[in-house]
Scaffold this active site. Structure first.
Site: not given
Length: 531
Positions: A154, A173, A232-233, A258, A263, A281, A283-284
Site C-alpha cells: 500500500i 522501511d 489509514c493503516a 481513518d 474501535e 475505518h 480504507g477498504a
C-alpha cells in the site's frame, strides 16, 4: 459428495456463484455470522466457511465445526478468527492480502487533499449558509515533501501516486533496499530524518510491538512545524493524545485519521478538533475492493476443497498432506531461523541465502524457503504468510537464493540462513532432533545447542569471567526464571554469545540494567511462536 460451504457474511452474489459454478454446495446466509448461537448450531455441516469481519470464529464455534477444513476471510485482517484454535483443529485460515491495496492507498491520498484544503469544514460551513472563503486557506501538495512510513504494497502505491502529484517522497522501511527505492523514485531515509523533513507524513505499517506508537510524543515533537499527519493503516501507530495537543498548539497543522487505537471509536482525543478529518475505518470500503476480495476468497476456498491447493494461508505451508507429516518440524525450524534473523536485523536486507544440508535438501525446498522468508518478514509484519512473503521480499528488492548439498557434517540434516545488509552478514543454523524439536546449532559461526522457547534473551560479549554470573544474578533479582541457558564462543577470550530461554518476556528495565553494566555488546529480547 460435493464439499459444502457456508457464506455467513455479505459477500457478493458473483462470489457465491463461483462456488456453484465449481460444483460446491453453498449456503448463502449473510446474517447468520452475527448470531453466534445459530452459527454454532449449524457450522458442523460445512467443510468451508467464507466470512468478512462480522462473523467471529471463536474457539466455541471451532469446537462445533466438526467437518470444517478451511476458513476464508475476504480481506486482510483476521482478528475475528481464533487462529490458534483453528490450527489445533487442523483448519486452514486464508485471507486475501492484496485485494484492497489500491483502495486503501487512494483513501490516504484523499485524506491528504481533505486535510490540505480543509474540505470537510469548508463543506459544513457552506451547507450552513455561510460563505467563509477567507477562513479556509489551504496548502498545495505540489512541491511538498511526503514522508511515507512503510513502503510495502500500500505504501508503495501511495509513493507512486504522490510522485504523480509532483511531491518529493522520502520513505522509511526496514526492508526497503536502496535499489528498490531508486526504482520507486523515492529517497530512503531513517525515521528521524523523515519526521524532521516531511510536510506530510502517512503511515502504512501493521501494528506490532516494533511499530506501536512509532509516532510517539517524543517523535511527534521532532516533526516540522506545520506538518500534516495521515493514518489509514492501523490504530495505535500514533500517540493520539500527544498529537491532539500539538494540533491545538498549531505545531501540527492538520491530521487525517481513518483508524483509531480503540474501535469503534465513539470518543477520541482527536475528535472535535477543527483541523482533523476523521473517517470510520473506510480504507477498504469501495465497491471494487469488496468485490475483489470476495471473488478471491471464493476461488481460494474452492481450489483447496476441490484440489488441495493452498493460497494465502496464514497457518499452513503450501505442501501436500504427505509432505506435511515429514516436513512439519523443519518448516517450524525454518520459520524460527527467519524470525531470529528478522528480530536481530534493523537495517534493510539486500539478500537472503539459505543452505539446505543432508536429509532436508531432499524436501520441498520452496515451502521451507517461504517459511524462512515469512519468519524474517513477520518481525515487522505479522500478517505476512508463506505465500505473500516471497512476493513482498521481491517487491522490496530482496534477492533470495538457495543451495542444497548432501550430508556434510555430524547432523543428518540442517538449515543455515544468512542475510546480507549493507553493513554486515548475519547467519544462524538449526536442525531437528529425533524428538521432532527444532534447535539452534550455530549463530555467527559459533556452535551452540539451544532449545527454542517463546521468550528468549540473546547477548553478545567478549569472552571473560563473570558474564554467566551477571546474567543469572540479574535475572534472579528481577524474578525472571531461566528455563535453559546456552553459551558459545569463537575461541578463548574471543567473541561469546549467550541464548537464554526464559519463562516470560524479559521486561525493558531488565534489558537496560544489563546494558548499563557495560559488559555486553548487545542485549536483545526475542519472541518465537512455538505453538
Amino acid at each position: 459428495m460435493a464439499p459444502k460451504v457456508l457464506v455467513s457474511d455479505k459477500l457478493s452474489e458473483t462470489a457465491v456463484q463461483i462456488f456453484r459454478d465449481r460444483g460446491i454446495d453453498v449456503d448463502f446466509l449473510p446474517d447468520v455470522g452475527k448470531d453466534k448461537d445459530k452459527l454454532a448450531e449449524i457450522i458442523g455441516q460445512y467443510d468451508g466457511l467464507a466470512i468478512r469481519s462480522a462473523t467471529k470464529v471463536t474457539e466455541k464455534i471451532l469446537d462445533a465445526a466438526t467437518n470444517l477444513k478451511v476458513i476464508g476471510r475476504a480481506g486482510i485482517g483476521t482478528d475475528n478468527i481464533d487462529k490458534d484454535a483453528a490450527s489445533k483443529k487442523g483448519v486452514i485460515v486464508m485471507n486475501t492480502p492484496f485485494g484492497n491495496m489500491i483502495t486503501t492507498a487512494e483513501h490516504a491520498i484523499a485524506m491528504m487533499f481533505a486535510v490540505a484544503r480543509q474540505l470537510p469544514e469548508a463543506s459544513a460551513s457552506t451547507h450552513a449558509g455561510k460563505w467563509e472563503k477567507s477562513k479556509f486557506m489551504g496548502v498545495e501538495l505540489t512541491g511538498k515533501t511526503l514522508g511515507v512510513i512503510g513502503a510495502g504494497n500500500i505504501g508503495g502505491i501511495v509513493c507512486d501516486r504522490a510522485r504523480g502529484l509532483k511531491m518529493k517522497v522520502v520513505a522509511y522501511d526496514p526492508f526497503l533496499s536502496q535499489e528498490k527505492a531508486d526504482k520507486m523514485g523515492v529517497e530512503k531515509v531513517d525515521l528521524d530524518t523523515l519526521v524532521a523533513r516531511a510536510d506530510f507524513i502517512t503511515l502504512h505499517v501493521p501494528l506490532t510491538d516494533q511499530t506501536r506508537n512509532i509516532l510517539s510524543a517524543e517523535r511527534l515533537a521532532q516533526t516540522k512545524k506545520g506538518v500534516r499527519i495521515i493514518n489509514c493503516a492501523r490504530g495505535g501507530l500514533v500517540d493520539e493524545a500527544a498529537l491532539a495537543e500539538l494540533l491545538k498548539s498549531g505545531h501540527v497543522a492538520g491530521a487525517g485519521f481513518d483508524v483509531f487505537s480503540q474501535e469503534p471509536a465513539t470518543e477520541n482525543p482527536l475528535f472535535d478538533l477543527p483541523n482533523v478529518v476523521c473517517t470510520p475505518h473506510l480504507g477498504a470500503a469501495t465497491t471494487e475492493a469488496q468485490e475483489n476480495v470476495a471473488l478471491q476468497v471464493a476461488e481460494q476456498i474452492s481450489d483447496y476443497l476441490l484440489t488441495g491447493a493452498v493460497s494465502n494461508a496464514l497457518n499452513m505451508p503450501s505442501v501436500t498432506a504427505e509432505e506435511a507429516k515429514v516436513m512439519g518440524p523443519w518448516i517450524k525450524l525454518a520459520g524460527h531461523l527467519g524470525n531470529f534473523i528478522g528480530q536481530m536485523t534493523d537495517e534493510p536486507i539486500k539478500a537472503i541465502n539459505i543452505l539446505y544440508d543432508g536429509v532436508v535438501s531432499q524436501m520441498n525446498l520452496e515451502a521451507l524457503t517461504c517459511s524462512a522468508v515469512a519468519g524474517i518478514m513477520k518481525s515487522v509484519n505479522p500478517e505476512v504468510n508463506m505465500v505473500s512473503a516471497p512476493v513482498i521480499a521481491k517487491e522490496r528488492g530482496v534477492k533470495i537464493s538457495t543451495t542444497h548439498q548432501d550430508k556434510s557434517g555430524v547432523f543428518e540434516g540442517y538449515i543455515k540462513l544468512t542475510v546480507v545488509t549493507a553493513e554486515r552478514e548475519r547467519s544462524i543454523g538449526g536442525t531437528v532432533f529425533s524428538d521432532g524439536k527444532p534447535r539452534f546449532i550455530q549463530i555467527k559461526g559459533i556452535n551452540i545447542d539451544a532449545e527454542i522457547g517463546a521468550h528468549m534473551l540473546y547477548t553478545t560479549n567478549e569472552d571473560e569471567p563473570g558474564i554467566i554470573g551477571m546474567l543469572g544474578q540479574t535475572m534472579g533479582q528481577n524474578g525472571v526464571n531461566i528455563a535453559n541457558f546456552t553459551l558459545g564462543r569463537s575461541q578463548a577470550g574471543g567473541e561469546a554469545i549467550a541464548l537464554l530461554y526464559v519463562d516470560a518476556e524479559v521486561p525493558a528495565p531488565v534489558i537496560k540494567q544489563l546494558e548499563d553494566t557495560g559488559m555486553f555488546k548487545q542485549v536483545r529480547p526475542l519472541q518465537f511462536d512455538v505453538a
